[in-house]
Write an enzyme that holds these catalytic residues in place. Structure first.
Site, PDB file in Angstrom:
ATOM      1  N   LYS A 116       0.829  -1.203   0.000  1.00  0.00           N
ATOM      2  CA  LYS A 116       0.000   0.000   0.000  1.00  0.00           C
ATOM      3  C   LYS A 116       0.865   1.255   0.000  1.00  0.00           C
ATOM      4  O   LYS A 116       0.516   2.262  -0.616  1.00  0.00           O
ATOM      5  CB  LYS A 116      -0.942  -0.007   1.209  1.00  0.00           C
ATOM      6  N   LYS A 158      -3.437   1.680   8.310  1.00  0.00           N
ATOM      7  CA  LYS A 158      -3.551   0.553   7.387  1.00  0.00           C
ATOM      8  C   LYS A 158      -2.244  -0.216   7.324  1.00  0.00           C
ATOM      9  O   LYS A 158      -1.158   0.377   7.308  1.00  0.00           O
ATOM     10  CB  LYS A 158      -3.912   1.036   5.977  1.00  0.00           C
ATOM     11  N   GLY A 164      -8.402  -7.055   3.008  1.00  0.00           N
ATOM     12  CA  GLY A 164      -9.509  -7.693   3.708  1.00  0.00           C
ATOM     13  C   GLY A 164      -9.793  -7.133   5.079  1.00  0.00           C
ATOM     14  O   GLY A 164     -10.408  -7.789   5.908  1.00  0.00           O
ATOM     15  N   GLY A 165      -9.316  -5.909   5.359  1.00  0.00           N
ATOM     16  CA  GLY A 165      -9.607  -5.275   6.634  1.00  0.00           C
ATOM     17  C   GLY A 165      -8.646  -5.636   7.748  1.00  0.00           C
ATOM     18  O   GLY A 165      -8.718  -5.071   8.843  1.00  0.00           O
ATOM     19  N   HIS A 208     -17.494   2.676  -2.289  1.00  0.00           N
ATOM     20  CA  HIS A 208     -16.344   1.877  -2.719  1.00  0.00           C
ATOM     21  C   HIS A 208     -16.610   1.498  -4.175  1.00  0.00           C
ATOM     22  O   HIS A 208     -17.470   0.661  -4.459  1.00  0.00           O
ATOM     23  CB  HIS A 208     -16.207   0.630  -1.845  1.00  0.00           C
ATOM     24  N   HIS A 235     -15.140  -4.677   6.108  1.00  0.00           N
ATOM     25  CA  HIS A 235     -14.300  -4.442   4.932  1.00  0.00           C
ATOM     26  C   HIS A 235     -14.320  -5.611   3.946  1.00  0.00           C
ATOM     27  O   HIS A 235     -13.482  -5.677   3.048  1.00  0.00           O
ATOM     28  CB  HIS A 235     -12.853  -4.119   5.335  1.00  0.00           C
ATOM     29  N   GLU A 275      -9.157   0.083  -7.271  1.00  0.00           N
ATOM     30  CA  GLU A 275     -10.223   0.404  -6.332  1.00  0.00           C
ATOM     31  C   GLU A 275     -10.095   1.841  -5.838  1.00  0.00           C
ATOM     32  O   GLU A 275      -8.988   2.307  -5.541  1.00  0.00           O
ATOM     33  CB  GLU A 275     -10.190  -0.573  -5.156  1.00  0.00           C
ATOM     34  N   ARG A 292      -5.279  -9.253 -10.158  1.00  0.00           N
ATOM     35  CA  ARG A 292      -5.870 -10.555 -10.477  1.00  0.00           C
ATOM     36  C   ARG A 292      -7.297 -10.336 -10.935  1.00  0.00           C
ATOM     37  O   ARG A 292      -7.794  -9.208 -10.953  1.00  0.00           O
ATOM     38  CB  ARG A 292      -5.868 -11.439  -9.230  1.00  0.00           C
TER      39      ARG A 292
END
Length: 647
Positions: A116, A158, A164-165, A208, A235, A275, A292
């Site tokens: 990230k 984060k 996946g949260g 989102h 999430h 996203e 992916r």
């Protein structure tokens, strides 16, 4: 020319990839764990290779045995699906070194977008809007605390390697920051082996929205519209739709251009998803890129008329993209939900056990992507998703109607599912108005009946009594002998009820205390009870497995256990003192010992299934007479674990 494709995955995505690959003329190879020896993906592939025991680390995450399966079968390309090794740069490189084509992006793109921190820096350089924050290299706790003062609150912590949260925390005020950094770091290290964190300004109640992109090795890149994935729980996506009811043509073009920039910036190839978070003023910010095929790709396929797995194989062959940007058209609306073996009324606890009946609904505009069928076993080893249910319509309301009907008409007997929960979301007026944000489930939907333990009503009990009163399955009529009042004892899961049932001339009267309901038993077949209730002819699907009876009608499912003919000591329902495993799993702790005095609700055993811990509790007061399991045991659903002698 590529000839043989190995699918390094399982379940519905493996089945979905195999079907397109076969249609394109490829020979297919499935890999399977010992737990999946009879799974659908194993059986429909041309060849299949066992790659190890049920544990994912020893099978579906074991790159060496998967590559050996490819060498053994002569597969010249590998499709990773999603999850498992799909975003593993080392696996992509290993395929290349073995002379096998990896159906996905180059390892450099996977590695960059897997961070990230690094991906956010790269997106800033490429001119893609990002959420303001702090992305220091391996920042210490003190550096993060200092940076937070400049970002302001609320903010998000984060995990840089996360998804996946996991490793994610919303912090509302400065006094909570240090503790949340500590918790996020620990969770990230445990989940990803990397405790690097970043900070971002919190975008409150956003949408989102993600863009499907494709790129080839000739420098071409396009976007195929957007998907709205705002309905989320912790999430994790629950509902996905395309196009987004919130996105305007102008916003779609701007986000699409930004997504293409993101792809070109990392020399991308194949399918990817960029996203974004979109605020109420339609400002959008880069969130992450998934390198992916996404779980929700079918909604894009339905509105574009394109097969995205076919596109992936085209790119893997080294050919240009099938269409240019101006040739991609969006048509109609599609909505997808994920049908899980889980209990929303009990904290979404995963469910395991036999899938007695699985019968997807049929109808115009419906698509089911699944890797299971009747007779399969839902095990604790893997994600409990049974199917993706997708509906297409000329417009959003038509897609919604079709999806609600598909959920209500799909028959699942044997495990509890989130079917009713999903249908309630799609029918909700706020979702219908296109106004649901990422806060929807936590705020507006939190008190929905689908999230509360259901107490069976007298009508549902009457339907159960109607099937049980029939006797042997296959008979076409009930007895017309002189009517008597028959007692019937049923375990509903929540409690044990005692009914008084009166059946004369196929008019069944059911009484529970001062409650009363009467139905006409019109006909019965091996799986369908037809009744007339208040002058309305209706059908109820059912399945009997010994004393267990599963029923489905009116969009809801329920089950009962017939205790009528069981002696009192043999009724293993609530308060029996016979404590059974709630699902298949591993015993990770035993907290009781013989001779110990316990009270109802005390935790006796900890059961682990599907990466979650589940306490197994005493159902009565008493003394532990016997412990029938130990730490480390693998147990089956309904296996007897502890016996309590009641006071």
């Amino acid at each position: 020319m590529l000839k043989k494709l190995l699918i390094a995955n399982r379940g519905e995505i493996a089945v979905r990839v195999i079907r397109t690959a076969k249609a394109l003329g490829y020979r297919t190879v499935a890999v399977y764990s010992e737990a999946d020896a009879n799974a659908m993906h194993t059986e429909i592939a041309d060849e299949a290779v066992c790659i190890g025991p049920a544990q994912v680390a020893a099978s579906y995450l074991n790159a060496d045995v998967i590559l050996e399966a490819a060498r053994k079968t002569g597969a010249d390309c590998i499709h990773p699906g999603y999850g498992f090794l799909s975003e593993n740069a080392d696996f992509s490189n290993a395929c290349k070194e073995a002379g096998i084509v990896f159906v996905g992006p180059p390892a450099s793109a996977i590695e960059l977008m897997g961070s990230k921190r690094r991906s956010k820096i790269a997106m800033q350089k490429a001119g893609v809007p990002v959420v303001p924050g702090y992305e220091g290299d391996n920042a210490s706790d003190d550096e993060l605390i200092a940076a937070a003062a400049g970002i302001g609150y609320p903010l998000m912590i984060k995990a840089s390697a996360g998804g996946g949260g996991r490793g994610m925390r919303l912090v509302e005020k400065e006094s909570d920051l240090a503790e949340n950094i500590k918790r996020a770091r620990s969770e990230s290290k445990q989940a990803f082996g990397d405790d690097e964190l970043i900070l971002e300004r919190a975008v409150i109640e956003p949408r989102h929205v993600e863009i499907q992109i494709f790129a080839d090795r000739h420098g071409n890149a396009v976007y195929l519209g957007e998907r709205d994935c705002s309905i989320q729980r912790r999430h994790q996506k629950v509902v996905e739709e395309a196009p987004s009811p919130f996105v305007t043509p102008e916003l779609r073009a701007a986000m699409g251009d930004a997504a293409v920039k993101a792809a070109l910036a990392c020399n991308y190839e194949g399918a990817g998803t960029v996203e974004f978070l979109v605020d109420k003023d339609r400002n959008f910010y880069f969130l992450e890129m998934n390198t992916r095929l996404q779980v929700e790709h079918p909604v894009t396929e339905l509105i574009t008329g394109q097969d995205l797995v076919s596109w992936q194989m085209t790119v893997a062959e080294g050919l240009p993209l099938p269409l240019a940007q101006n040739e991609i058209e969006l048509n109609g609306h599609a909505i997808e939900v994920r049908l899980y073996a889980e209990d929303p009324s009990n904290g979404f606890t995963p469910q395991t056990g036999p899938l007695h009946i699985f019968k997807p609904a049929e109808g115009e505009g419906l698509r089911f992507d699944t890797g299971v069928r009747s007779g399969d076993e839902v095990t604790p080893h893997y994600d409990p998703m049974l199917a993706k249910v997708i509906a297409w319509g000329e417009n959003r309301d038509e897609a919604r109607r079709r999806l609600i009907r598909a959920l209500e008409d799909t028959t699942v007997f044997g495990v509890t599912t989130n079917r009713y929960f999903l249908s309630r979301i799609i029918a909700d007026s706020k979702f219908g108005a296109g106004e649901a944000t990422t806060a929807f489930l936590q705020q507006e939907f939190s008190e929905d009946p689908s999230l509360q333990p259901a107490k069976l009503n007298i009508r549902q009990l009457a339907l159960a009594a109607g099937v049980l009163a029939h006797g042997t399955v296959g008979e076409q009529a009930w007895s017309n002998a002189p009517a008597t009042i028959t007692p019937m004892k049923l375990d509903t899961g929540e409690s044990t009820v005692e009914l008084l049932v009166h059946n004369k001339d196929n008019v069944l009267s059911c009484r529970l205390g001062d409650q009363h309901h009467e139905i006409v038993l019109a006909s019965i077949e091996k799986d369908t009870l037809c009744i007339i209730d208040n002058g309305i002819r209706q059908r109820c699907q059912y399945h009997r497995d010994g004393d267990s009876l599963y029923l489905q009608a009116f969009g809801e499912s329920w089950s009962v256990t017939d205790l009528t003919h069981q002696p009192a000591a043999g009724a293993n329902g609530a308060g029996s003192g016979r404590i059974q495993a709630s699902m298949d799993g591993a015993i990770i702790d035993v907290l009781a010992e013989p001779g110990q005095t316990v009270r109802q609700g005390d935790t006796l055993v900890i059961l682990e299934a599907m990466k979650m811990e589940h306490p197994v509790k005493a159902d009565c007061d008493g003394v532990v007479s016997e412990i029938l399991t130990k730490k480390g045991d693998q147990v089956k659903r309904k296996q007897l674990l502890v016996e309590i002698t009641t006071n």
